[in-house]
Motif scaffolding. Structure first.
Motif, PDB file in Angstrom:
ATOM      1  N   PHE A   1       9.826 129.277  29.835  1.00 60.54           N
ATOM      2  CA  PHE A   1       9.157 128.387  28.889  1.00 60.54           C
ATOM      3  C   PHE A   1       7.684 128.261  29.243  1.00 60.54           C
ATOM      4  N   ASN A   2       6.847 128.226  28.225  1.00 57.68           N
ATOM      5  CA  ASN A   2       5.411 128.067  28.445  1.00 57.68           C
ATOM      6  C   ASN A   2       4.974 126.609  28.415  1.00 57.68           C
ATOM      7  N   SER A   3       5.633 125.798  27.575  1.00 54.44           N
ATOM      8  CA  SER A   3       5.161 124.415  27.423  1.00 54.44           C
ATOM      9  C   SER A   3       6.264 123.378  27.426  1.00 54.44           C
ATOM     10  N   LEU A   4       7.511 123.784  27.269  1.00 59.08           N
ATOM     11  CA  LEU A   4       8.593 122.819  27.067  1.00 59.08           C
ATOM     12  C   LEU A   4       8.702 121.802  28.198  1.00 59.08           C
ATOM     13  N   HIS A   5       8.557 122.242  29.439  1.00 62.38           N
ATOM     14  CA  HIS A   5       8.716 121.328  30.572  1.00 62.38           C
ATOM     15  C   HIS A   5       7.437 120.550  30.889  1.00 62.38           C
ATOM     16  N   PHE A   6       6.325 120.923  30.265  1.00 66.99           N
ATOM     17  CA  PHE A   6       5.040 120.301  30.614  1.00 66.99           C
ATOM     18  C   PHE A   6       4.471 119.442  29.491  1.00 66.99           C
ATOM     19  N   ASN A   7       4.889 119.682  28.274  1.00 63.17           N
ATOM     20  CA  ASN A   7       4.447 118.903  27.125  1.00 63.17           C
ATOM     21  C   ASN A   7       5.420 117.743  26.944  1.00 63.17           C
ATOM     22  N   ILE A   8       4.926 116.513  27.022  1.00 59.96           N
ATOM     23  CA  ILE A   8       5.815 115.351  27.025  1.00 59.96           C
ATOM     24  C   ILE A   8       6.610 115.226  25.738  1.00 59.96           C
ATOM     25  N   VAL A   9       6.002 115.580  24.603  1.00 59.56           N
ATOM     26  CA  VAL A   9       6.719 115.508  23.327  1.00 59.56           C
ATOM     27  C   VAL A   9       7.856 116.531  23.309  1.00 59.56           C
ATOM     28  N   LYS A  10       7.551 117.778  23.630  1.00 56.94           N
ATOM     29  CA  LYS A  10       8.571 118.826  23.597  1.00 56.94           C
ATOM     30  C   LYS A  10       9.656 118.571  24.636  1.00 56.94           C
ATOM     31  N   ASN A  11       9.274 118.083  25.804  1.00 56.66           N
ATOM     32  CA  ASN A  11      10.251 117.805  26.842  1.00 56.66           C
ATOM     33  C   ASN A  11      11.213 116.700  26.414  1.00 56.66           C
ATOM     34  N   THR A  12      10.695 115.689  25.728  1.00 56.28           N
ATOM     35  CA  THR A  12      11.536 114.593  25.261  1.00 56.28           C
ATOM     36  C   THR A  12      12.488 115.064  24.168  1.00 56.28           C
ATOM     37  N   VAL A  13      11.998 115.913  23.258  1.00 56.62           N
ATOM     38  CA  VAL A  13      12.860 116.493  22.230  1.00 56.62           C
ATOM     39  C   VAL A  13      13.956 117.331  22.879  1.00 56.62           C
ATOM     40  N   ALA A  14      13.588 118.120  23.882  1.00 61.69           N
ATOM     41  CA  ALA A  14      14.566 118.957  24.582  1.00 61.69           C
ATOM     42  C   ALA A  14      15.626 118.107  25.263  1.00 61.69           C
ATOM     43  N   LEU A  15      15.221 117.002  25.888  1.00 61.06           N
ATOM     44  CA  LEU A  15      16.182 116.136  26.570  1.00 61.06           C
ATOM     45  C   LEU A  15      17.152 115.503  25.566  1.00 61.06           C
ATOM     46  N   TYR A  16      16.655 115.189  24.370  1.00 58.69           N
ATOM     47  CA  TYR A  16      17.553 114.695  23.326  1.00 58.69           C
ATOM     48  C   TYR A  16      18.583 115.772  22.970  1.00 58.69           C
ATOM     49  N   MET A  17      18.121 116.989  22.769  1.00 63.48           N
ATOM     50  CA  MET A  17      19.013 118.090  22.412  1.00 63.48           C
ATOM     51  C   MET A  17      20.059 118.329  23.497  1.00 63.48           C
ATOM     52  N   ILE A  18      19.623 118.270  24.749  1.00 62.43           N
ATOM     53  CA  ILE A  18      20.532 118.477  25.868  1.00 62.43           C
ATOM     54  C   ILE A  18      21.558 117.347  25.932  1.00 62.43           C
ATOM     55  N   GLU A  19      21.111 116.107  25.738  1.00 68.16           N
ATOM     56  CA  GLU A  19      22.054 114.981  25.786  1.00 68.16           C
ATOM     57  C   GLU A  19      23.081 115.082  24.657  1.00 68.16           C
ATOM     58  N   LEU A  20      22.646 115.514  23.463  1.00 66.95           N
ATOM     59  CA  LEU A  20      23.589 115.662  22.364  1.00 66.95           C
ATOM     60  C   LEU A  20      24.659 116.699  22.704  1.00 66.95           C
TER      61      LEU A  20
ATOM     62  N   ILE B   1      13.746 106.578  23.419  1.00 69.05           N
ATOM     63  CA  ILE B   1      12.641 107.220  24.136  1.00 69.05           C
ATOM     64  C   ILE B   1      12.005 108.269  23.235  1.00 69.05           C
ATOM     65  N   LEU B   2      12.834 109.010  22.526  1.00 69.19           N
ATOM     66  CA  LEU B   2      12.347 110.034  21.606  1.00 69.19           C
ATOM     67  C   LEU B   2      11.420 109.430  20.558  1.00 69.19           C
ATOM     68  N   HIS B   3      11.821 108.307  19.967  1.00 73.52           N
ATOM     69  CA  HIS B   3      11.015 107.684  18.924  1.00 73.52           C
ATOM     70  C   HIS B   3       9.707 107.138  19.472  1.00 73.52           C
ATOM     71  N   ASP B   4       9.744 106.605  20.709  1.00 75.18           N
ATOM     72  CA  ASP B   4       8.518 106.097  21.319  1.00 75.18           C
ATOM     73  C   ASP B   4       7.522 107.228  21.574  1.00 75.18           C
ATOM     74  N   ILE B   5       8.019 108.338  22.084  1.00 74.12           N
ATOM     75  CA  ILE B   5       7.152 109.463  22.429  1.00 74.12           C
ATOM     76  C   ILE B   5       6.603 110.134  21.180  1.00 74.12           C
ATOM     77  N   LEU B   6       7.488 110.318  20.199  1.00 69.01           N
ATOM     78  CA  LEU B   6       7.058 110.966  18.958  1.00 69.01           C
ATOM     79  C   LEU B   6       6.239 110.031  18.090  1.00 69.01           C
ATOM     80  N   ASP B   7       6.382 108.719  18.367  1.00 78.52           N
ATOM     81  CA  ASP B   7       5.892 107.706  17.429  1.00 78.52           C
ATOM     82  C   ASP B   7       6.480 108.024  16.070  1.00 78.52           C
ATOM     83  N   ALA B   8       7.779 108.361  16.119  1.00 82.40           N
ATOM     84  CA  ALA B   8       8.460 108.875  14.914  1.00 82.40           C
ATOM     85  C   ALA B   8       9.763 108.154  14.663  1.00 82.40           C
TER      86      ALA B   8
END
Length: 245
Positions: free
Chosen positions: A82-101, A238-245
């Motif tokens: 991965f180039n950015s997934l583990h370092f970009n806070i937005v992408k990392n948070t989205v990934a953690l949601y996907m993993i938890e699901l 956490i996802l909504h806070d990070i995304l402001d979404a």
């Protein structure tokens, strides 16, 4: 017997002084637990334990015996960098949601080839995605995981079927006599998301942060209605806070 398989790391737990127990969604065997020895010592070789970071895609050579609940890994290396997934806070948070699901829905050690390939590709897409694709990806991912697990939404949104009944899983003409349904706007957005065949199309679906939040919680309620063992997830707030979404 040794087998080669790819796998997505879902969870890592420390075991003893130097070992890990790792939950991995594998291509060949579905959800599996592995004990990995000697990867938490001070020796340089132990730094390889960092490869078992949740979300990482690994190439594995594993021992597999059907009667065992805890398997062993013979060899492992990164299957994708991965180039950015583990370092970009937005992408990392989205990934953690996907993993938890995936953690909350995969309970049995059985092969789910289509779901595995979809999940692996979704993580790769996330690594290069820009907003709003990344913001909409959790919605798309959630609907698709449900589809691969056997509870696909039926029908299409139209002026004649403007309500999505989450309890029955299809679009209907009038609001049902229960609370588990989406209004016409949410139903139309859900239809648009579910019809996407490429992640790039998610960027064309515009919605405000409150609508996105409500839809995600509605989809998770859809899971609870169709998977009795599905329990509350920790990552959405956490996802909504990070995304402001």
């Amino acid at each position: 017997m040794l087998h080669k398989t790819n796998g997505i790391v879902l969870r890592t737990v420390k075991y003893g002084d130097t070992s890990l127990i790792v939950s991995i969604f594998t291509e060949l065997f579905g959800l599996q637990s592995y004990i990995v020895n000697g990867v938490r010592s001070s020796k340089p070789k132990a730094a390889r334990g960092n490869l078992f970071q949740p979300g990482n895609i690994l190439e594995l050579v594993v021992y597999h015996q059907e009667i065992k609940n805890l398997q062993r890994i013979s060899e492992f290396k990164l299957g994708f960098i991965f180039n950015s997934l583990h370092f970009n806070i937005v992408k990392n948070t989205v990934a953690l949601y996907m993993i938890e699901l995936l953690q909350k829905t995969l309970k049995e050690p059985e092969q789910h080839l289509e779901l595995y390939y979809f999940a692996e590709n979704a993580l790769k897409v996330l690594d290069t995605a820009e907003m709003p694709i990344a913001a909409n990806l959790p919605l798309f991912f959630t609907l698709k995981v449900g589809e691969y697990l056997g509870f696909k939404l039926n029908g299409r949104f139209s002026e004649y079927t403007p309500y999505l009944d989450l309890q029955e899983g299809h679009y209907i003409d009038l609001p049902p006599h229960h609370i588990h349904h989406l209004d016409p706007i949410g139903s139309e957005l859900t239809d648009a998301i579910s019809q996407c065949t490429d992640a790039a199309q998610l960027g064309n679906i515009a919605m405000n942060k409150e609508r996105r939040r409500k839809l995600l919680y509605a989809y998770l309620e859809f899971f609870r209605l169709h998977l009795p063992e599905f329990v509350e997830m920790q990552s959405p707030p956490i996802l909504h806070d990070i995304l402001d979404a």
